[in-house]
Design a protein around this motif. Structure first.
Motif, PDB file in Angstrom:
ATOM      1  N   ASP A 128      40.511  43.945  37.182  1.00  0.00           N
ATOM      2  CA  ASP A 128      39.588  44.164  37.231  1.00  0.00           C
ATOM      3  C   ASP A 128      37.949  44.231  35.817  1.00  0.00           C
ATOM      4  O   ASP A 128      37.422  43.860  35.466  1.00  0.00           O
ATOM      5  CB  ASP A 128      37.864  45.325  38.177  1.00  0.00           C
ATOM      6  N   GLU A 131      39.263  39.883  34.212  1.00  0.00           N
ATOM      7  CA  GLU A 131      38.842  38.825  35.378  1.00  0.00           C
ATOM      8  C   GLU A 131      38.130  39.253  36.353  1.00  0.00           C
ATOM      9  O   GLU A 131      37.821  40.234  36.162  1.00  0.00           O
ATOM     10  CB  GLU A 131      40.414  38.436  35.995  1.00  0.00           C
ATOM     11  N   ASP A 132      37.375  37.829  36.836  1.00  0.00           N
ATOM     12  CA  ASP A 132      36.244  37.984  37.471  1.00  0.00           C
ATOM     13  C   ASP A 132      36.929  38.419  38.900  1.00  0.00           C
ATOM     14  O   ASP A 132      37.664  37.118  39.311  1.00  0.00           O
ATOM     15  CB  ASP A 132      35.115  36.814  37.350  1.00  0.00           C
ATOM     16  N   GLU A 134      36.493  37.728  42.277  1.00  0.00           N
ATOM     17  CA  GLU A 134      36.166  37.509  43.311  1.00  0.00           C
ATOM     18  C   GLU A 134      36.548  35.387  42.581  1.00  0.00           C
ATOM     19  O   GLU A 134      37.661  34.255  43.449  1.00  0.00           O
ATOM     20  CB  GLU A 134      35.373  36.895  43.405  1.00  0.00           C
ATOM     21  N   THR A 136      39.540  35.521  40.934  1.00  0.00           N
ATOM     22  CA  THR A 136      40.824  35.031  41.013  1.00  0.00           C
ATOM     23  C   THR A 136      41.311  34.920  42.417  1.00  0.00           C
ATOM     24  O   THR A 136      42.348  34.153  43.080  1.00  0.00           O
ATOM     25  CB  THR A 136      40.938  36.925  40.478  1.00  0.00           C
TER      26      THR A 136
END
Length: 154
Positions: A128, A131-132, A134, A136
């Motif tokens: 988290d 990356e985002d 959602e 991912t």
């Protein structure tokens, strides 16, 4: 991942192995003419294998941990990848704990080895923070479409 060298995950056994593929296209920007026609640069073949390994770690940890490459002990390139080739990637876990993973793998085209890599060491970082989640999850669903529900992810 800013650019994607994996089109599909064909098989995944959490904590153990991944089989993925990349269908190459002449429209991609990375081709280099080596005097024998366009070829995928060898480091990108290794990157594709590392991306397959990253997905193995992400899915194994239910998107909590992500692999960040630290080192590769041994990598050998055996032949070219050309536009239109289907690059088949197989990665296996040699060791895995909460902080590091070591994987090995192969890349083939039509059953012909084009690269082997041993002892790909990765740090496992909180996903988290990188990356985002959602986005991912959406990409995971697209890559694993058609696979049975992955059991055993931790």
């Amino acid at each position: 991942m800013r650019f994607h060298l994996i089109d599909r995950i064909d098989a995944l056994e959490p904590g153990r192995a991944v089989r993925a593929r990349k269908v190459t296209s002449r429209l991609e920007d990375h081709w280099r003419d080596t005097g024998r026609g366009p070829e995928m640069p060898a480091p990108l073949v290794l990157e594709a294998l590392c991306q397959a390994g990253t997905w193995l770690i992400l899915i194994t940890t239910d998107l909590r941990r992500r692999a960040a490459l630290l080192s590769v002990d041994n990598v050998s390139f055996h032949g070219p990848v050309r536009p239109g080739d289907v690059l088949e990637l197989v990665g296996t876990v040699e060791s895995l704990n909460d902080e590091t993973a070591v994987l090995s793998g192969t890349a083939t085209v039509g059953g012909r080895p084009v690269m082997t890599a041993e002892a790909i060491m990765c740090a496992l970082l909180p996903a988290d923070e990188l990356e985002d989640l959602e986005a991912t999850r959406l990409l995971e669903r697209r890559l694993t479409r058609g696979l049975p529900e992955v059991a055993g992810a931790r």
